[in-house]
Each structure stands twice: as C-alpha cells, then as structure tokens.
Design a protein around this motif. Structure first.
Motif, short mmCIF file in Angstrom:
data_model
loop_
_atom_site.label_atom_id
_atom_site.label_comp_id
_atom_site.label_asym_id
_atom_site.label_seq_id
_atom_site.Cartn_x
_atom_site.Cartn_y
_atom_site.Cartn_z
N THR A 12 37.54 38.75 42.64
CA THR A 12 37.56 37.84 43.84
C THR A 12 38.87 38.07 44.31
OG1 THR A 12 37.52 35.59 44.82
CG2 THR A 12 38.51 35.99 42.69
N HIS A 13 39.05 38.17 45.65
CA HIS A 13 40.12 38.56 46.53
C HIS A 13 41.09 36.83 46.93
CE1 HIS A 13 37.41 37.53 49.87
NE2 HIS A 13 38.58 37.52 50.63
N GLU A 14 40.30 35.83 46.76
CA GLU A 14 40.69 34.54 47.15
C GLU A 14 41.06 33.73 45.91
OE1 GLU A 14 38.43 32.98 50.88
OE2 GLU A 14 36.80 33.15 49.33
N VAL A 41 34.04 34.43 30.58
CA VAL A 41 34.20 35.02 31.83
C VAL A 41 35.91 35.32 32.23
CG1 VAL A 41 34.36 34.29 34.26
CG2 VAL A 41 32.31 33.72 32.70
N HIS A 42 36.27 36.55 32.56
CA HIS A 42 37.67 36.72 32.96
C HIS A 42 37.56 36.85 34.30
CE1 HIS A 42 38.84 38.07 28.72
NE2 HIS A 42 37.72 37.97 28.43
N VAL A 43 38.56 36.02 35.18
CA VAL A 43 38.54 35.92 36.44
C VAL A 43 39.79 36.57 36.62
CG1 VAL A 43 38.93 34.36 38.32
CG2 VAL A 43 37.25 33.84 36.74
N PHE A 44 39.67 37.79 37.59
CA PHE A 44 40.63 38.56 38.34
C PHE A 44 40.88 38.17 39.68
CE2 PHE A 44 39.04 40.90 34.61
CZ PHE A 44 40.14 41.65 34.01
N GLY A 45 42.08 37.59 40.01
CA GLY A 45 41.95 37.24 41.44
C GLY A 45 43.68 36.92 41.68
N PHE A 65 47.07 38.35 39.97
CA PHE A 65 47.60 39.51 40.79
C PHE A 65 48.67 38.73 41.49
CE2 PHE A 65 48.10 41.10 45.18
CZ PHE A 65 48.44 42.55 45.04
N ALA A 66 49.95 39.39 41.43
CA ALA A 66 51.16 38.55 41.70
C ALA A 66 52.20 39.63 42.73
CB ALA A 66 51.96 38.16 40.55
N LEU A 67 51.74 40.49 43.16
CA LEU A 67 52.33 41.35 43.95
C LEU A 67 52.77 40.91 45.31
CD1 LEU A 67 51.12 45.13 43.26
CD2 LEU A 67 53.26 43.94 42.17
N TRP A 68 51.82 40.16 45.84
CA TRP A 68 52.22 39.42 47.16
C TRP A 68 51.02 38.04 47.22
CZ3 TRP A 68 50.40 44.73 47.72
CH2 TRP A 68 49.09 45.02 48.02
N PHE A 86 42.57 48.41 45.67
CA PHE A 86 43.39 49.57 44.85
C PHE A 86 43.96 48.83 43.51
CE2 PHE A 86 47.11 51.84 44.03
CZ PHE A 86 46.65 53.02 43.41
N PHE A 87 44.73 47.93 43.92
CA PHE A 87 45.42 47.06 42.75
C PHE A 87 44.53 46.51 41.89
CE2 PHE A 87 48.78 47.98 46.05
CZ PHE A 87 49.80 48.21 45.33
N LEU A 88 43.25 45.73 42.62
CA LEU A 88 42.41 44.96 41.65
C LEU A 88 42.07 46.01 40.56
CD1 LEU A 88 41.07 42.46 41.15
CD2 LEU A 88 39.36 43.02 42.94
N GLU A 89 41.18 47.09 41.20
CA GLU A 89 40.70 48.27 40.41
C GLU A 89 41.72 48.53 39.16
OE1 GLU A 89 39.37 52.78 40.21
OE2 GLU A 89 39.96 51.97 42.15
#
Length: 399
Positions: A12-14, A41-45, A65-68, A86-89
């Motif tokens: 997810t992006h949110e 379930v592994h949540v990537f966001g 995701f913590a780059l920004w 790109f970073f999520l992939e």
C-alpha cells in the motif's frame, strides 16, 4: 477457503493505521479478514506511529518505508507517489530473499505498479485491488496543474496495469471500473467487482430526524480533495440559501486546501452559514450525520468519480439520512431505486433544487423507508461481507 494458510505481501502507498480517509480505510478490513482466515500478512507501506503496537493489534508484520513522509496530506505528495513504487518494489524483493511469500496483493494503483514488476521479478501470483481510478480524478483539476493530454495518458496507463503485467486477478471498486478494465483486454472472469463498504457498527440507523423547529443542516463528510467541492457545490449553495437562508452547511473532516478554497468562495454568497470543525474520528462521524437533514455528494463529472463507489452515500443510507448525489455511473446503478437517494444532474441548479425538495418533503413521506434502506446496505455493503468476497477471490487467484 484456501487449502492452506498463505503468506501474503500486502502493498500500500497509504499509512496502514489509522486510516487517513478515502480508500485507505478498506485496507484495515481486508487485512483483518485475511488474518481471521489464518493467513500470515506482511504489510509493506509508509511508516506509521507505534508500529509495534499496530502490528500486535492486527497480528501482522509491518515493513515500513521511511525515506520520506507519505500520506494524502503530505507535502509534494504527487511527486512522492511517482517515485514510491520503485522503492516499494525493492523493499518487497529484499524481504523475499528470506521470506517465502505465496501471493502479492496490491492496494491502489500506486502499489500496483510495484506489484506488477514483482510478478516478473519473483514469479509469484499477483492480485491487484483498485478502490478507485486514481488518475481519473485529475480530470477535474485545473489544466495548468494537470494538462488533459497528460491526465488521459496516466489514466490509460493505470487501466492497462493488469494487462501490462498479466496479473492473476483484479478486485474492482465498481461495475463501471470493471467494464473499463475489460475494455482494455483483461479477461472479465479474472475481475471481481467488490464495491466499497462501511463499518455498520460505526453507522447505526439513527433514532429519527432532527426536530423541525431547528435550522436545517446539509452535511458532507470526507477527505475533501480537489474533486469533492467545485462549481456544482457552489452553485447549489446559492440555490438553497436563496430559498432557505437559515440552512447550515456542515463539513465533517479535515480543513484541506480544497475545502478552504470552497469556503472562501461560498462566503461571498449572502446568508451562507457553515460548520467546519476539522478532523473527526471515523467512529464519531455518524453523530454528525444523525443530527443533519440532508447528506450531499456534489462530485464533479470525471472518469474517476464515475468509477468510484462513494462511501458517503452508503453511510448516509445506513444512518437513515436523505441524500442528494450527482449521477455517477457506479452509484446510479446501485441506488437508483433507493427512496432515500435523489440523483441530480451535473449542475448546481439541479443539485440545489433536489436539496430543497428534501427540506420541503414531510418527514412522514420518507421516514418509513429509512429502516429498509439502512438494512439493505448493512446486509450488502458492510465491510465483513465485502472483504469476505474479496478474500475468497484472492484465495482462488492463489490456487
């Protein structure tokens, strides 16, 4: 039920929790249903506050995701959205070196880009969930911000994602969106329209309408993005206050730039009165609806709004609140025979007249229908049956 428990990478992006509005609420209920069935379930966001507590609360694994900073209210969000896949992939691919995933499930178009690339990279089944046609909302943006040729190119790209990456299944927000996907050549049998739901426990049927001696309240709630309040809403206010100058317009939600712009323009209208108290927790929204007379969805016309299955209308119906909506294709089919929903034209004059029609209609003419309207959406659009349908489909995809 799946024959075995699955290990699912949920993209997810949110921010996962708490939901930030719009389609983000759906992720929580989907994940809850997956976990209920025994899936890992592994949540990537994006990074969230108290990740350890949230992971424990939902029995999930969080990969942050913590780059920004990400989120619908973050500065420069559109540019961030473009770079995020790109970073999520890379995040998911790195985790897959040590975790054997069975399925990749993407939430929204932005994470779908990463999921599609991961299908080829990791050789895993991929299910994409589209809670909206994200780029379609940009059709209502000013041309100097979103030139129409660019917007239409982005829409074609978004709708092409399932075909482009030959994914294994797609959950669609509406029949209209499913038709658009099929029109791009994606097999219809691999599409599952699931609509958009609500939490029935948070939106009970109200005891009754407000007393007639009180000033009428017209309410709208939501995230107040650019496409929510425009020319139609502004012209409708003029029509209503010209006939009913005591009317109060109540806006329940964060005071975004879009809402502030609308309020600034509306305050030039004689007798315009409003309430806008800012962010309201999801569990408290129903109280704001219950004390109103009419709920509104004055969306401007665009591919995005036609594809959207608007949660506001569902929540108005659940509460027993008469509503006025513009003729969005996705909701027109579902609510066309609902006695609590008036469907206006795509102009402020028509929309305003329909609001006035509700204010002038004796309560006893529609109140007997309110319970049936509420019961229907509870049975068909509560998150539990909707998410069960989506996860059933996802399990079949994996098999």
């Amino acid at each position: 039920m799946a024959s075995k428990a699955l290990r699912i990478a949920f993209l997810t992006h949110e921010p996962f929790y708490p939901p930030s509005g719009g389609g983000s609420a759906e992720a929580v209920y989907l994940v809850r249903e997956m976990v209920r069935r025994g899936h890992e379930v592994h949540v990537f966001g994006p990074q969230i506050e108290n990740p350890a507590a949230v992971a424990k609360q939902f029995s999930i694994h969080l990969h942050s995701f913590a780059l920004w900073q990400m989120g619908r209210y973050a500065k420069g969000r559109n540019l961030k959205y473009l770079a995020y896949p790109f970073f999520l992939e890379r995040m998911v691919a790195a985790a897959a070196r040590t975790i054997k995933f069975d399925l990749i499930f993407s939430q929204h178009a932005i994470s779908a880009v990463a999921a599609g690339k991961l299908k080829k990279r990791l050789g895993l089944p991929v299910a994409m969930n589209f809670p909206d046609l994200l780029t379609g909302f940009m059709e209502t943006w000013p041309s100097y911000i979103a030139p129409k040729p660019l917007v239409h190119a982005l829409m074609r790209y978004e709708i092409s994602l399932p075909v482009r990456y030959q994914v294994d299944g797609v959950c669609a927000i509406s029949d209209e969106f499913a038709d658009r996907l099929a029109g791009q050549g994606y097999p219809r049998e691999k599409i599952c329209p699931i609509y958009y739901g609500y939490d029935a426990a948070a939106f009970p049927l109200r005891a009754g309408p407000p007393p007639p001696e009180r000033a009428p309240v017209v309410v709208m709630h939501g995230s107040f993005d650019a496409h929510h309040l425009g020319r139609i809403a502004l012209e409708a206010v003029k029509v209503v206050v010209a006939q009913r100058p005591d009317t109060i317009f109540r806006f329940v939600g964060r005071r975004t730039a879009g809402l502030e712009k609308f309020l600034a323009a509306a305050q030039a209208i004689p007798h315009f009165k409003f309430e806008a108290n800012g962010f309201t927790p999801y569990a408290e929204v129903s109280r704001q609806l219950a004390s109103a007379n009419v709920g509104i969805v004055p969306y401007e016309e665009s591919a995005g709004t036609h594809c959207a299955f608007v949660a506001k209308i569902v929540e108005y119906a659940a509460t027993g609140l008469p509503a006025v909506v513009t003729p969005l294709k996705s909701v027109r089919g579902y609510f066309k025979n609902d006695p609590l929903v008036k469907i206006a034209e795509f102009n402020g004059e028509s929309f305003g007249r329909n609001i006035l029609a509700w204010l002038d209609t004796p309560v006893n003419d529609w109140l007997p229908q309110a319970a049936a309207s509420s019961a229907r959406v509870k049975a068909e659009l509560d998150w539990q049956p909707l998410c069960a349908k989506a996860v059933d489909f996802t399990e079949r995809v994996c098999r």
